[in-house]
Scaffold this active site. Structure first.
Site, mmCIF file in Angstrom:
data_model
loop_
_atom_site.group_PDB
_atom_site.id
_atom_site.type_symbol
_atom_site.label_atom_id
_atom_site.label_comp_id
_atom_site.label_asym_id
_atom_site.label_seq_id
_atom_site.Cartn_x
_atom_site.Cartn_y
_atom_site.Cartn_z
ATOM 1 N N ASP A 36 0.856 -1.194 0.000
ATOM 2 C CA ASP A 36 0.000 0.000 0.000
ATOM 3 C C ASP A 36 0.891 1.243 0.000
ATOM 4 O O ASP A 36 2.017 1.204 0.500
ATOM 5 C CB ASP A 36 -0.855 0.049 1.278
ATOM 6 C CG ASP A 36 -2.014 -0.944 1.258
ATOM 7 O OD1 ASP A 36 -2.391 -1.408 0.172
ATOM 8 O OD2 ASP A 36 -2.531 -1.245 2.348
ATOM 9 N N ARG A 82 -12.102 6.581 9.206
ATOM 10 C CA ARG A 82 -11.736 7.202 7.925
ATOM 11 C C ARG A 82 -12.774 6.880 6.847
ATOM 12 O O ARG A 82 -13.110 7.714 6.018
ATOM 13 C CB ARG A 82 -10.339 6.743 7.478
ATOM 14 C CG ARG A 82 -9.206 7.395 8.279
ATOM 15 C CD ARG A 82 -7.917 7.397 7.488
ATOM 16 N NE ARG A 82 -7.458 6.066 7.163
ATOM 17 C CZ ARG A 82 -6.662 5.336 7.941
ATOM 18 N NH1 ARG A 82 -6.230 5.814 9.089
ATOM 19 N NH2 ARG A 82 -6.286 4.142 7.566
ATOM 20 N N ARG A 83 -13.299 5.654 6.876
ATOM 21 C CA ARG A 83 -14.329 5.277 5.884
ATOM 22 C C ARG A 83 -15.612 6.078 6.123
ATOM 23 O O ARG A 83 -16.264 6.519 5.196
ATOM 24 C CB ARG A 83 -14.663 3.775 5.972
ATOM 25 C CG ARG A 83 -13.542 2.840 5.605
ATOM 26 C CD ARG A 83 -13.149 2.862 4.139
ATOM 27 N NE ARG A 83 -12.334 3.931 3.698
ATOM 28 C CZ ARG A 83 -11.002 4.037 3.850
ATOM 29 N NH1 ARG A 83 -10.329 3.093 4.453
ATOM 30 N NH2 ARG A 83 -10.348 5.069 3.380
ATOM 31 N N HIS A 119 -14.106 3.958 -6.348
ATOM 32 C CA HIS A 119 -15.566 3.751 -6.321
ATOM 33 C C HIS A 119 -16.248 4.795 -7.196
ATOM 34 O O HIS A 119 -17.446 4.966 -7.134
ATOM 35 C CB HIS A 119 -16.089 3.887 -4.891
ATOM 36 C CG HIS A 119 -15.315 3.090 -3.904
ATOM 37 N ND1 HIS A 119 -14.330 3.633 -3.125
ATOM 38 C CD2 HIS A 119 -15.362 1.776 -3.598
ATOM 39 C CE1 HIS A 119 -13.806 2.689 -2.380
ATOM 40 N NE2 HIS A 119 -14.404 1.558 -2.644
ATOM 41 N N ARG A 136 -1.199 -0.593 -8.631
ATOM 42 C CA ARG A 136 -2.590 -0.237 -8.282
ATOM 43 C C ARG A 136 -2.679 1.282 -8.342
ATOM 44 O O ARG A 136 -1.837 1.969 -7.763
ATOM 45 C CB ARG A 136 -2.946 -0.716 -6.877
ATOM 46 C CG ARG A 136 -4.300 -0.148 -6.410
ATOM 47 C CD ARG A 136 -4.465 -0.172 -4.898
ATOM 48 N NE ARG A 136 -4.519 -1.502 -4.360
ATOM 49 C CZ ARG A 136 -4.162 -1.801 -3.097
ATOM 50 N NH1 ARG A 136 -3.727 -0.871 -2.277
ATOM 51 N NH2 ARG A 136 -4.236 -3.043 -2.662
ATOM 52 N N LYS A 158 -6.815 7.314 -5.980
ATOM 53 C CA LYS A 158 -6.763 8.778 -5.967
ATOM 54 C C LYS A 158 -5.777 9.276 -4.915
ATOM 55 O O LYS A 158 -5.090 10.271 -5.126
ATOM 56 C CB LYS A 158 -8.155 9.343 -5.668
ATOM 57 C CG LYS A 158 -9.115 9.256 -6.837
ATOM 58 C CD LYS A 158 -10.427 9.944 -6.490
ATOM 59 C CE LYS A 158 -11.413 9.823 -7.637
ATOM 60 N NZ LYS A 158 -12.751 10.296 -7.257
ATOM 61 N N GLY A 159 -5.702 8.600 -3.771
ATOM 62 C CA GLY A 159 -4.837 9.033 -2.666
ATOM 63 C C GLY A 159 -5.691 9.426 -1.479
ATOM 64 O O GLY A 159 -6.673 10.145 -1.634
ATOM 65 N N ALA A 160 -5.300 8.931 -0.304
ATOM 66 C CA ALA A 160 -6.171 9.053 0.866
ATOM 67 C C ALA A 160 -5.660 10.019 1.929
ATOM 68 O O ALA A 160 -6.321 10.206 2.939
ATOM 69 C CB ALA A 160 -6.352 7.670 1.491
HETATM 70 C C1 LIG Z 1 -8.842 -1.115 -3.231
HETATM 71 C C2 LIG Z 1 -8.366 0.207 -2.747
HETATM 72 C C3 LIG Z 1 -7.070 0.341 -2.299
HETATM 73 C C4 LIG Z 1 -6.598 1.588 -1.877
HETATM 74 N N1 LIG Z 1 -5.277 1.718 -1.507
HETATM 75 C C5 LIG Z 1 -4.805 2.928 -1.190
HETATM 76 C C6 LIG Z 1 -3.429 3.138 -0.917
HETATM 77 O O1 LIG Z 1 -2.594 2.209 -0.938
HETATM 78 N N2 LIG Z 1 -3.016 4.398 -0.619
HETATM 79 C C7 LIG Z 1 -3.885 5.457 -0.594
HETATM 80 O O2 LIG Z 1 -3.459 6.593 -0.358
HETATM 81 N N3 LIG Z 1 -5.206 5.267 -0.833
HETATM 82 C C8 LIG Z 1 -5.677 4.052 -1.125
HETATM 83 N N4 LIG Z 1 -7.016 3.909 -1.387
HETATM 84 C C9 LIG Z 1 -7.967 5.014 -1.098
HETATM 85 C C10 LIG Z 1 -8.097 5.951 -2.277
HETATM 86 O O3 LIG Z 1 -6.910 6.650 -2.461
HETATM 87 C C11 LIG Z 1 -9.270 6.930 -2.045
HETATM 88 O O4 LIG Z 1 -9.036 7.684 -0.887
HETATM 89 C C12 LIG Z 1 -10.624 6.271 -1.912
HETATM 90 O O5 LIG Z 1 -10.755 5.161 -2.747
HETATM 91 C C13 LIG Z 1 -11.742 7.250 -2.279
HETATM 92 O O6 LIG Z 1 -11.615 7.647 -3.622
HETATM 93 P P1 LIG Z 1 -12.556 7.093 -4.814
HETATM 94 O O7 LIG Z 1 -11.723 6.933 -6.004
HETATM 95 O O8 LIG Z 1 -13.245 5.867 -4.375
HETATM 96 O O9 LIG Z 1 -13.523 8.264 -5.155
HETATM 97 P P2 LIG Z 1 -14.436 9.254 -4.304
HETATM 98 O O10 LIG Z 1 -14.528 10.460 -5.153
HETATM 99 O O11 LIG Z 1 -14.017 9.388 -2.895
HETATM 100 O O12 LIG Z 1 -15.804 8.491 -4.309
HETATM 101 C C14 LIG Z 1 -16.507 8.156 -5.486
HETATM 102 C C15 LIG Z 1 -17.894 7.722 -5.135
HETATM 103 O O13 LIG Z 1 -17.840 6.613 -4.249
HETATM 104 C C16 LIG Z 1 -18.592 6.895 -3.089
HETATM 105 N N5 LIG Z 1 -17.841 6.492 -1.891
HETATM 106 C C17 LIG Z 1 -16.562 6.743 -1.617
HETATM 107 N N6 LIG Z 1 -16.249 6.290 -0.384
HETATM 108 C C18 LIG Z 1 -17.361 5.777 0.121
HETATM 109 C C19 LIG Z 1 -17.695 5.155 1.329
HETATM 110 N N7 LIG Z 1 -16.799 5.009 2.314
HETATM 111 N N8 LIG Z 1 -18.963 4.705 1.482
HETATM 112 C C20 LIG Z 1 -19.873 4.841 0.488
HETATM 113 N N9 LIG Z 1 -19.629 5.431 -0.676
HETATM 114 C C21 LIG Z 1 -18.403 5.892 -0.859
HETATM 115 C C22 LIG Z 1 -18.754 8.401 -3.016
HETATM 116 O O14 LIG Z 1 -19.986 8.762 -2.416
HETATM 117 C C23 LIG Z 1 -18.709 8.814 -4.441
HETATM 118 O O15 LIG Z 1 -19.988 8.789 -5.002
HETATM 119 C C24 LIG Z 1 -7.482 2.686 -1.851
HETATM 120 C C25 LIG Z 1 -8.781 2.548 -2.322
HETATM 121 C C26 LIG Z 1 -9.234 1.338 -2.771
HETATM 122 C C27 LIG Z 1 -10.627 1.248 -3.298
#
Ligand SMILES: Cc1cc2nc3c(=O)[nH]c(=O)nc-3n(C[C@H](O)[C@H](O)[C@H](O)COP(=O)(O)OP(=O)(O)OC[C@H]3O[C@@H](n4cnc5c(N)ncnc54)[C@H](O)[C@@H]3O)c2cc1C
Length: 307
Positions: A130, A288-289, A227, A184, A187-189
């Site tokens: 990750d 965080r979720r 997502h 992978r 977007k970045g968290a």
């Molecule tokens: C499999 C996986 C691995 C990841 N690994 C890393 C990593 O190694 N490092 C890192 O920095 N980040 C990681 N992330 C997190 C990522 O960087 C984002 O912060 C996170 O995925 C939210 O961005 P999004 O692309 O889903 O879009 P967003 O713009 O956040 O969401 C898109 C849509 O999904 C919906 N949504 C998003 N989150 C939720 C939720 N919790 N419940 C319900 N609906 C939701 C929103 O309402 C929106 O409609 C990972 C994410 C995934 C899915």
């Protein structure tokens, strides 16, 4: 009203964590995003995902470990996890953070721990590193490159993560494509400053789209972690237009997030892997979720009350 910022602040509060871990309502709420606290507990949820046509990547919760004892526990748990995956024949890979393998203590130690885990994981279990906050980006990539240089055959057994919000990611993606590395894309968290990262959702999405297209065209089985329906649809369209078959990439989503969408993607015949955390250190991850979508708090509470 519980805002995103408040939930994120609560995520870092140790006293609240101690309180939440003793509180059965909080533990049940966490179950929406966590497959279980123990190894035994994760077998059924993972099997259910596998039966629904989805693979899984398992993450043992715990980051920024600074004690040798915690780190040892982490390594042992991953070794036990690999035995479990094999014994139960789960379709599952592993995702781990280098700070959970000792990166804050000594990068060499984290590298050694990782190399040991990859040796045990070979040949059938894939390990993904990750990506954490920007303070770790270069060190994480350096460790990955060092291992690949020593053992190019690990290319299909060990992968990294690139965050679309970082300006540097475009260059990183080109280097990773050149090395035929498994990436992978997410977007970045983390909260990163404007000097190094895009801030506006539309800019992050535009960069994701650009990097995703590069990976779909030239990457080694990229994992598209999002997502975001707009990006998911764009990936499907781009793959279709460029004759990139469904087995050349996979989508990835988080356990408990947008479940109907996960099932729909699986039914359409795309590869989809669910990032599935487990362990008793569930509090910060769950918060965080919830912060990503505070409305989830009320949905989760309603579903508990209805039971
Ligand atoms: C499999 C996986 C691995 C990841 N690994 C890393 C990593 O190694 N490092 C890192 O920095 N980040 C990681 N992330 C997190 C990522 O960087 C984002 O912060 C996170 O995925 C939210 O961005 P999004 O692309 O889903 O879009 P967003 O713009 O956040 O969401 C898109 C849509 O999904 C919906 N949504 C998003 N989150 C939720 C939720 N919790 N419940 C319900 N609906 C939701 C929103 O309402 C929106 O409609 C990972 C994410 C995934 C899915």
């Amino acid at each position: 009203m519980l805002t995103r910022t408040l939930l994120l602040q609560m995520a870092q509060n140790r006293s609240l964590e101690t309180f939440a871990r003793k509180n059965s309502l909080a533990a049940r709420l966490a179950r929406r995003f966590i497959a279980g606290e123990t190894l035994e507990e994760i077998v059924t949820p993972v099997r259910m995902l596998n039966q629904a046509g989805m693979t899984v990547t398992l993450n043992y919760l715990g980051e920024s470990l600074t004690s040798a004892k915690d780190m040892e526990r982490m390594v042992i748990t991953y070794l036990d996890l690999m035995s479990l995956i094999r014994r139960e024949q789960l379709k599952a890979s592993i995702s781990l953070k280098l700070t959970s393998l000792g990166l804050d203590m000594d990068p060499k130690l984290a590298q050694q721990n990782l190399e040991h885990l990859v040796e045990v994981a070979l040949p059938d279990i894939f390990i993904r590193i990750d990506m954490e906050g920007s303070a770790y980006t270069q060190t994480t990539l350096d460790i990955f490159y060092t291992i690949l240089k020593k053992r190019p055959e690990y290319r299909n057994h060990l992968g990294v993560v690139i965050q679309a919000y970082l300006y540097r990611s475009e260059a990183d993606i080109e280097e990773l494509i050149r090395l035929k590395a498994r990436v992978r894309l997410c977007k970045g968290a983390y909260k990163e400053p404007p000097s190094i990262a895009f801030q506006k959702p539309d800019d992050i999405r535009a960069n994701y789209l650009k990097l995703m297209q590069r990976l779909l065209l030239e990457g080694n089985y990229p994992a598209l972690a999002t997502h975001d329906l707009q990006l998911i649809n764009a990936a499907k369209l781009f793959a279709n237009e460029h004759n990139i078959s469904k087995d050349r990439f996979e989508f990835q989503m988080l356990y408990g997030v947008r479940r109907p969408l996960q099932q729909q993607i699986a039914k359409e015949g795309y590869n989809i892997r669910i990032y599935t955390p487990f362990g008793d250190h569930w509090y910060p991850y769950t918060m965080r979720r919830l912060a990503e979508r505070p409305a989830n708090l009320w949905f989760a509470l309603q579903s508990i009350v209805r039971k």
